[in-house]
Design an enzyme around this catalytic site. Structure first.
Site, PDB file in Angstrom:
ATOM      1  N   HIS A   1       0.032   0.380 -10.381  1.00  0.00           N
ATOM      2  CA  HIS A   1      -0.753  -0.491  -9.494  1.00  0.00           C
ATOM      3  C   HIS A   1      -1.325  -1.692 -10.264  1.00  0.00           C
ATOM      4  CE1 HIS A   1      -3.221  -0.421  -5.526  1.00  0.00           C
ATOM      5  NE2 HIS A   1      -2.976  -1.666  -5.903  1.00  0.00           N
TER       6      HIS A   1
ATOM      7  N   GLU B   1      -3.342   7.849  -5.656  1.00  0.00           N
ATOM      8  CA  GLU B   1      -3.357   7.285  -7.005  1.00  0.00           C
ATOM      9  C   GLU B   1      -4.581   7.763  -7.773  1.00  0.00           C
ATOM     10  OE1 GLU B   1      -3.185   3.050  -6.513  1.00  0.00           O
ATOM     11  OE2 GLU B   1      -1.201   3.095  -5.573  1.00  0.00           O
TER      12      GLU B   1
ATOM     13  N   ARG C   1       0.847  -1.187   0.000  1.00  0.00           N
ATOM     14  CA  ARG C   1       0.000   0.000   0.000  1.00  0.00           C
ATOM     15  C   ARG C   1       0.886   1.242   0.000  1.00  0.00           C
ATOM     16  NH1 ARG C   1      -3.119  -2.695  -1.814  1.00  0.00           N
ATOM     17  NH2 ARG C   1      -5.152  -3.390  -1.076  1.00  0.00           N
TER      18      ARG C   1
END
Length: 325
Positions: free
Chosen positions: A286, A267, A238
């Site tokens: 990601h 993000e 994370r």
């Protein structure tokens, strides 16, 4: 009227056939652009079920708007984007997608580690930019992976899968976790260590820690200063577990050698992000679990969970199990 299900990204019709056959289903008409907040709130007011992404903020405001909402199926292992307390208070089932993405995410983690170590992205850009004019002994020289020490922070199922890959590369394996993993120690040869030992001794420090109150900003300037100057930091857990400004300064000052990042504090990031200015940073958008097979399995698991909850049955992967009692 059929129960209404809202899905916050566009998905292949065949992956949600279980839902479209039984319920009224609407998808946000973009695969990679988030639905605006006002759209999420409006859809939550009508929905009996929602399939959401990790980047969707499923907070008390949204949950309280969902007067008919019975289930939120989060397309991720993590669920820190969902206010579990608020959902449980309202009797809303929250599900996630554990187990099905373990090996895929471990593949990506180790690929990112190797890419950062051997400067793969930098080398690919170098040749595409027509900079390759000859051969030199240290041209784009990186760091060995085989025989080095890996330190894994967050030894869940993905961490164990990464450790198995590291064993195949002859690496010494240190790990830090809230609880010890005797089976991993026995089968893989992983060594339980303090957080300080992991960050000071490892050549590759890999964060796979979930985001909790304890892990937020776990990696600070003081932590990076303790690492070897030759160490490489990898984060596929994370983003907010890292103080990004501290990481930027550590890389710029040469306190650590490089970083491979699949997650960020906020993000998506843009091209102007400071970390992207550094040639020692390998950055990905990601994509830890982003294989076609795994993402399809994740979507189908979310669909199955929504279907069974709206049909009055128990879903496979419930996060707030107390809501079923």
């Amino acid at each position: 009227m059929k129960p209404y299900v809202f899905i916050t990204r566009r998905m292949p019709e065949e992956t949600i056939a279980d839902l479209t056959d039984r319920f009224e289903v609407k998808m946000w008409d973009h695969e990679d652009i988030p639905a605006p907040r006002e759209v999420l709130l409006a859809e939550a007011k009508k929905a009996s079920g929602m399939i959401t992404m990790l980047s969707d903020k499923i907070d008390e405001e949204l949950l309280s708007a969902g007067e008919n909402l019975k289930v939120v199926a989060n397309l991720a292992v993590g669920f820190d984007n969902v206010d579990l307390e608020a959902a449980t208070k309202r009797g809303i089932v929250v599900t996630n997608t554990p187990d099905v993405l373990t090996e895929t995410t471990a593949d990506l983690t180790f690929a990112l580690l190797m890419a950062a170590a051997r400067r793969i992205v930098e080398a690919a850009d170098y040749i595409k930019a027509d900079k390759w004019k000859g051969w030199g002994p240290y041209l784009l020289a990186g760091n060995d992976v085989y025989g080095k020490t890996i330190g894994i922070v967050g030894m869940g199922k993905i961490g164990e899968a990464v450790a198995r890959r590291a064993k195949g590369f002859g690496m010494d394996i240190l790990y830090h976790n809230r609880s010890r993993k005797p089976e991993a120690e026995k089968e893989i040869g992983a060594i339980y260590s303090s957080f300080d030992d992991v960050v000071t001794k490892a050549d590759f420090v890999v964060s796979l820690a979930p985001l909790t109150a304890e892990t937020k900003n776990l990696f600070t300037a003081e932590v990076f200063a303790k690492m070897k100057k030759s160490s490489i930091f990898i984060n596929v857990g994370r983003g907010p577990v890292v103080d990004e400004q501290a990481l930027y300064e550590a890389l710029k000052r040469g306190e650590i050698a490089a970083a491979g990042l699949d997650v960020f504090e906020k993000e998506p990031i843009s091209a102007g992000h400071p970390l992207l200015e550094l040639p020692t940073v390998t950055a990905l958008p990601h994509i830890g679990s982003a294989s076609t097979e795994t993402r399809t399995t994740m979507i189908r698991l979310c669909s199955a969970n929504v279907k069974v909850v709206l049909s009055g049955d128990t879903p496979k992967t419930v996060v707030n199990k107390e809501v079923l009692q």
